[in-house]
Design a protein around this motif. Structure first.
Motif, short mmCIF file in Angstrom:
data_model
loop_
_atom_site.label_atom_id
_atom_site.label_comp_id
_atom_site.label_asym_id
_atom_site.label_seq_id
_atom_site.Cartn_x
_atom_site.Cartn_y
_atom_site.Cartn_z
N LYS A 1 49.65 4.41 -31.64
CA LYS A 1 48.23 4.57 -31.33
C LYS A 1 47.69 3.39 -30.53
N LYS B 1 46.15 16.19 -21.53
CA LYS B 1 46.16 15.04 -22.43
C LYS B 1 47.20 15.26 -23.51
N ILE C 1 48.88 3.79 -26.87
CA ILE C 1 48.23 4.90 -26.18
C ILE C 1 46.78 4.56 -25.86
N GLU C 2 46.06 3.98 -26.80
CA GLU C 2 44.65 3.62 -26.55
C GLU C 2 44.56 2.58 -25.43
N VAL D 1 41.38 -0.47 -33.23
CA VAL D 1 42.61 0.29 -33.38
C VAL D 1 43.67 -0.60 -34.01
N THR E 1 42.78 11.05 -19.67
CA THR E 1 42.27 11.57 -20.92
C THR E 1 41.11 12.50 -20.59
N VAL F 1 50.88 11.93 -31.34
CA VAL F 1 50.98 10.48 -31.17
C VAL F 1 51.21 9.86 -32.55
N PRO G 1 48.25 15.60 -27.07
CA PRO G 1 47.47 15.88 -28.28
C PRO G 1 47.59 14.75 -29.29
N ASP G 2 46.46 14.41 -29.92
CA ASP G 2 46.45 13.31 -30.91
C ASP G 2 47.47 13.53 -32.02
#
Length: 64
Positions: A32, A21, A35-36, A58, A45, A27, A23-24
């Motif tokens: 965001k 995945k 990606i979501e 989001v 994920t 991003v 890494p947050d």
């Protein structure tokens, strides 16, 4: 990588050693939303797949 791409790669005989995945922390805030949405549409994920309520919450960067 999307599950569609992963399935095509593995179906052709290519072995994938490990799916990782993004890494947050890598991003950017303005990415965001994208990606979501991609995770909800089937991108890999190791966490929870967002539902419609989570996707609606989001927010990207505001307009200046």
């Amino acid at each position: 990588m999307s599950n569609d791409k992963y399935d095509a790669i593995t179906a052709s005989g290519i072995e994938v050693g490990e799916r990782v995945k993004i890494p947050d922390a890598l991003v950017p805030a303005d990415a965001k939303v994208e990606i979501e949405a991609k995770i909800a549409a089937g991108y890999f994920t190791d966490g929870a797949v967002p539902d419609a309520e989570r996707l609606a919450a989001v927010k990207g960067r505001g307009l200046v």
